[in-house]
Design a protein around this motif. Sequence first.
Motif, short mmCIF file in Angstrom:
data_model
loop_
_atom_site.label_atom_id
_atom_site.label_comp_id
_atom_site.label_asym_id
_atom_site.label_seq_id
_atom_site.Cartn_x
_atom_site.Cartn_y
_atom_site.Cartn_z
N LYS A 1 0.89 -1.18 0.00
CA LYS A 1 0.00 0.00 0.00
C LYS A 1 0.93 1.22 0.00
O LYS A 1 1.49 1.58 1.02
CB LYS A 1 -0.86 -0.04 1.28
CG LYS A 1 -1.87 1.07 1.40
CD LYS A 1 -2.72 0.88 2.64
CE LYS A 1 -1.92 1.02 3.91
NZ LYS A 1 -2.66 0.70 5.14
N ARG B 1 5.60 -0.89 5.38
CA ARG B 1 4.42 -0.48 6.16
C ARG B 1 3.88 -1.75 6.83
O ARG B 1 4.54 -2.29 7.69
CB ARG B 1 3.40 0.22 5.26
CG ARG B 1 3.98 1.51 4.68
CD ARG B 1 2.98 2.29 3.90
NE ARG B 1 1.90 2.77 4.75
CZ ARG B 1 0.88 3.51 4.32
NH1 ARG B 1 0.81 3.84 3.05
NH2 ARG B 1 -0.05 3.92 5.16
N SER B 2 2.72 -2.25 6.37
CA SER B 2 2.21 -3.50 6.96
C SER B 2 2.75 -4.73 6.23
O SER B 2 2.29 -5.85 6.45
CB SER B 2 0.68 -3.52 6.92
OG SER B 2 0.19 -2.59 7.85
N ARG C 1 9.94 -0.22 10.01
CA ARG C 1 8.50 -0.24 9.80
C ARG C 1 8.05 1.22 9.93
O ARG C 1 8.12 1.80 11.04
CB ARG C 1 7.85 -1.12 10.89
CG ARG C 1 6.41 -1.50 10.63
CD ARG C 1 5.45 -0.37 10.90
NE ARG C 1 4.10 -0.90 10.87
CZ ARG C 1 3.14 -0.42 10.09
NH1 ARG C 1 3.37 0.58 9.25
NH2 ARG C 1 1.94 -0.93 10.15
N ALA C 2 7.66 1.85 8.81
CA ALA C 2 7.20 3.25 8.85
C ALA C 2 5.80 3.25 9.44
O ALA C 2 4.80 3.15 8.74
CB ALA C 2 7.22 3.85 7.45
N GLY C 3 5.74 3.32 10.75
CA GLY C 3 4.47 3.23 11.46
C GLY C 3 4.71 2.73 12.86
O GLY C 3 5.87 2.62 13.31
N ALA C 4 3.63 2.36 13.54
CA ALA C 4 3.75 2.00 14.95
C ALA C 4 3.85 0.49 15.17
O ALA C 4 4.79 0.01 15.79
CB ALA C 4 2.54 2.55 15.70
N GLY C 5 2.86 -0.25 14.66
CA GLY C 5 2.77 -1.68 14.97
C GLY C 5 3.74 -2.49 14.13
O GLY C 5 3.82 -2.32 12.91
N ASN D 1 2.43 8.61 12.74
CA ASN D 1 1.15 8.59 12.00
C ASN D 1 -0.05 8.62 12.96
O ASN D 1 -1.18 8.37 12.55
CB ASN D 1 1.08 7.39 11.05
CG ASN D 1 1.22 6.06 11.77
OD1 ASN D 1 1.04 5.99 12.99
ND2 ASN D 1 1.50 5.00 11.02
N ARG E 1 -5.83 -3.49 15.54
CA ARG E 1 -5.55 -4.71 14.77
C ARG E 1 -6.77 -5.62 14.84
O ARG E 1 -7.38 -5.76 15.90
CB ARG E 1 -4.34 -5.46 15.35
CG ARG E 1 -2.99 -4.78 15.11
CD ARG E 1 -2.60 -4.75 13.64
NE ARG E 1 -1.30 -4.10 13.42
CZ ARG E 1 -1.12 -2.81 13.16
NH1 ARG E 1 -2.16 -1.99 13.07
NH2 ARG E 1 0.10 -2.33 12.96
N LYS F 1 -6.89 -0.89 5.31
CA LYS F 1 -6.56 -0.06 6.48
C LYS F 1 -6.19 1.36 6.02
O LYS F 1 -5.26 1.55 5.25
CB LYS F 1 -5.40 -0.70 7.24
CG LYS F 1 -5.13 -0.06 8.58
CD LYS F 1 -4.39 -0.97 9.55
CE LYS F 1 -3.20 -1.66 9.01
NZ LYS F 1 -1.93 -1.39 9.71
N ALA G 1 -3.63 5.41 8.66
CA ALA G 1 -2.40 6.17 8.44
C ALA G 1 -2.28 6.65 7.00
O ALA G 1 -1.23 7.11 6.57
CB ALA G 1 -1.20 5.28 8.77
C1 3PG Z 1 0.57 1.39 12.20
O1 3PG Z 1 0.78 0.38 12.89
O2 3PG Z 1 1.40 2.32 12.12
C2 3PG Z 1 -0.74 1.55 11.50
O3 3PG Z 1 -1.53 0.41 11.66
C3 3PG Z 1 -0.62 1.94 10.04
O4 3PG Z 1 -0.30 0.88 9.20
P1 3PG Z 1 -0.09 1.09 7.62
O5 3PG Z 1 1.17 1.87 7.42
O6 3PG Z 1 0.00 -0.29 7.07
O7 3PG Z 1 -1.27 1.83 7.08
#
Ligand code: 3PG
Length: 306
Positions: A9, A55-56, A75-79, A102, A224, A271, A274
């Motif tokens: 994505k 990302r994911s 991982r550009a993001g949190a999870g 994000n 999630r 999703k 973000a």
């Molecule tokens: C995250 O963990 O940063 C968000 O769930 C965003 O995930 P994404 O970058 O796949 O949209």
Amino acid sequence: MKVLVATEKPFAAVAVDGIRKVIAESGYELQLLEKYSSKADLLGAVADADAVIIRSDVIDAEVLDAAKRLRIVVRAGAGYDNVDLAAATAHGVVVENTPGQNSNAVAELVFGMAVMAVRNMYNGTSGTEMKGKRLGLQAYGQVGRNVARIAKGVGMEVSAYDPYCPDDVMVADGIKPVHSVEELYAGNDFVSIHIPATPETKKSIGFDLITKMPKGGVLINTARKEVIDEEGLDKALEARADLKYVADVKPDSAEELKARFGDRVFFTPKKMGAQTAEANINAGIAAARQVVDYLRDGINKYQVNK
Ligand code: 3PG
């Protein structure tokens, strides 16, 4: 050195421009793999990458085996539940995330979905307002704090349950701490989920918790899909015709739930939390800078597999 951006994505074009600039200034080479449709494409692209920004996108043992030169995944993001941390550690690969970058985007979507739910999915019937209602945050991290800030502006009463966050932090922000997840669900008109998917949290939200919500309760999930016990959710929606569930993380049983509960449920097709230019710029450029910091200077401040 080659930095691969592998995003099924893709980031907004403006964010890719920013990433390209950071990588070019460091003298490294950028390779883009966007909207790929098969794992084979990813396996081919990682073969000569020194760093990967995702990302994911799933980075498992097979991908790590194929990435012979890989030193860092950001991982550009949190999870980061999409990265096999144990396999990365075994391969000597550093894994980082970009916490907070994000979170406003996700928090704004919480409100978009909450308003849509209480306005009956904009179907023309009379709904309710958010002002004066109670919002419970399940976890008070970066996204939860942004949700709280917006909720207070809207005139909501905000409480949070987070065993990892001291009460005085919440109190200083004007948030009421609650000390059990049951209390959170029982005491709020809206509950917004902000916990990560871990072995402990997976399927942790089911019938018993959801049916604790007061009449007209709205459960919002931008975290999630795995944290929901989907069978329990189905039973809760069946037992309580007043409850609604809106999610930016489509359940496996989305079609069934939609067919059974119609406008009482809503799922984004992909999703979207973000998916804003700002969040993509923040997280994408932070990821590029973290890659350069690590490859050039060994800085690993955001490493999650230390
Ligand atoms: C995250 O963990 O940063 C968000 O769930 C965003 O995930 P994404 O970058 O796949 O949209």
